[in-house]
Motif scaffolding. Sequence first.
Motif, PDB file in Angstrom:
ATOM      1  N   THR A   2       0.844  -1.186   0.000  1.00 17.73           N
ATOM      2  CA  THR A   2       0.000   0.000   0.000  1.00 17.73           C
ATOM      3  C   THR A   2       0.887   1.247   0.000  1.00 17.73           C
ATOM      4  O   THR A   2       2.078   1.185   0.298  1.00 17.73           O
ATOM      5  CB  THR A   2      -0.943   0.018   1.221  1.00 17.73           C
ATOM      6  N   ASN A   4       1.969   4.981   1.368  1.00 23.16           N
ATOM      7  CA  ASN A   4       1.932   5.797   2.578  1.00 23.16           C
ATOM      8  C   ASN A   4       2.753   7.064   2.360  1.00 23.16           C
ATOM      9  O   ASN A   4       3.750   7.067   1.646  1.00 23.16           O
ATOM     10  CB  ASN A   4       2.491   5.021   3.778  1.00 23.16           C
ATOM     11  N   CYS A  64       3.051  -0.500  10.664  1.00 24.37           N
ATOM     12  CA  CYS A  64       1.681  -0.244  10.212  1.00 24.37           C
ATOM     13  C   CYS A  64       0.808  -1.046  11.170  1.00 24.37           C
ATOM     14  O   CYS A  64       0.641  -2.258  11.019  1.00 24.37           O
ATOM     15  CB  CYS A  64       1.512  -0.686   8.762  1.00 24.37           C
ATOM     16  N   CYS A  80      -4.161  -1.428  10.110  1.00 19.98           N
ATOM     17  CA  CYS A  80      -3.703  -2.081   8.877  1.00 19.98           C
ATOM     18  C   CYS A  80      -4.101  -3.550   8.896  1.00 19.98           C
ATOM     19  O   CYS A  80      -4.210  -4.154   9.959  1.00 19.98           O
ATOM     20  CB  CYS A  80      -2.176  -2.022   8.785  1.00 19.98           C
ATOM     21  N   ILE A  84       0.585  -6.279   5.382  1.00 18.69           N
ATOM     22  CA  ILE A  84       0.829  -5.031   4.655  1.00 18.69           C
ATOM     23  C   ILE A  84       2.295  -4.613   4.703  1.00 18.69           C
ATOM     24  O   ILE A  84       2.940  -4.645   5.736  1.00 18.69           O
ATOM     25  CB  ILE A  84      -0.046  -3.895   5.240  1.00 18.69           C
ATOM     26  N   ASP A  86       3.631  -1.085   3.769  1.00 17.25           N
ATOM     27  CA  ASP A  86       3.152   0.268   3.492  1.00 17.25           C
ATOM     28  C   ASP A  86       4.361   1.074   3.013  1.00 17.25           C
ATOM     29  O   ASP A  86       5.272   1.348   3.791  1.00 17.25           O
ATOM     30  CB  ASP A  86       2.573   0.832   4.792  1.00 17.25           C
ATOM     31  N   TRP A  92       7.300   2.926  -4.871  1.00 11.60           N
ATOM     32  CA  TRP A  92       6.391   2.730  -6.012  1.00 11.60           C
ATOM     33  C   TRP A  92       7.058   3.179  -7.309  1.00 11.60           C
ATOM     34  O   TRP A  92       6.988   2.492  -8.333  1.00 11.60           O
ATOM     35  CB  TRP A  92       5.089   3.485  -5.783  1.00 11.60           C
ATOM     36  N   GLY A 103      -1.642   2.473  -5.052  1.00 11.32           N
ATOM     37  CA  GLY A 103      -2.578   2.427  -3.927  1.00 11.32           C
ATOM     38  C   GLY A 103      -2.522   1.083  -3.242  1.00 11.32           C
ATOM     39  O   GLY A 103      -2.332   0.992  -2.047  1.00 11.32           O
ATOM     40  N   GLU A 104      -2.664   0.009  -4.025  1.00 10.95           N
ATOM     41  CA  GLU A 104      -2.520  -1.345  -3.493  1.00 10.95           C
ATOM     42  C   GLU A 104      -2.068  -2.243  -4.638  1.00 10.95           C
ATOM     43  O   GLU A 104      -2.658  -2.213  -5.724  1.00 10.95           O
ATOM     44  CB  GLU A 104      -3.833  -1.850  -2.904  1.00 10.95           C
ATOM     45  N   TYR A 105      -0.995  -3.023  -4.387  1.00 15.80           N
ATOM     46  CA  TYR A 105      -0.412  -3.837  -5.452  1.00 15.80           C
ATOM     47  C   TYR A 105       0.202  -5.097  -4.846  1.00 15.80           C
ATOM     48  O   TYR A 105       0.840  -5.022  -3.795  1.00 15.80           O
ATOM     49  CB  TYR A 105       0.659  -3.025  -6.187  1.00 15.80           C
TER      50      TYR A 105
END
Length: 143
Positions: A2, A4, A64, A80, A84, A86, A92, A103-105
């Motif tokens: 995610t 952050n 997290c 969380c 996760i 973060d 990214w 965002g989320e992968y």
Amino acid sequence: MTLNNFTEGGEGGDPSECDGEFHSNSERVVALSTGWYAEGKRCGDSIRIRAKGRSVLAKVVDECDSLHGCDREHGYQPPCRPNIVDASQAVWDALRITGDDVGEYPIVWSHASGADPRGMPGGPRHTLWGSLVLLSNGLLFLI
């Protein structure tokens, strides 16, 4: 994984648990969910994150929190999920994950030093896809 924002005023709330500092979004830093954070044993360690055929090292600077949330200390964010990583925008960017994928992968990560802080040679590898967690020792968690 995610996204952050580790800067002052970012959604994380307070400074990072490991060093009491805020971090620039240009730094490759991560927060690990409570179990993987291991009560701070991974503070300052590098983890290797793999996605989209790329690999990047990132420094563990925070937890997290998977147990608490929705208060000022946690930026009024919910707890969380327990699986996760973060990551800052720099992580990214290094993995070249952009657009709607941010965002989320799903990722794979491992302890980068070659030895897990809990004494597991080579460190565990963690594969994430949605809420499925597979550890290299064969344990499978469905969360």
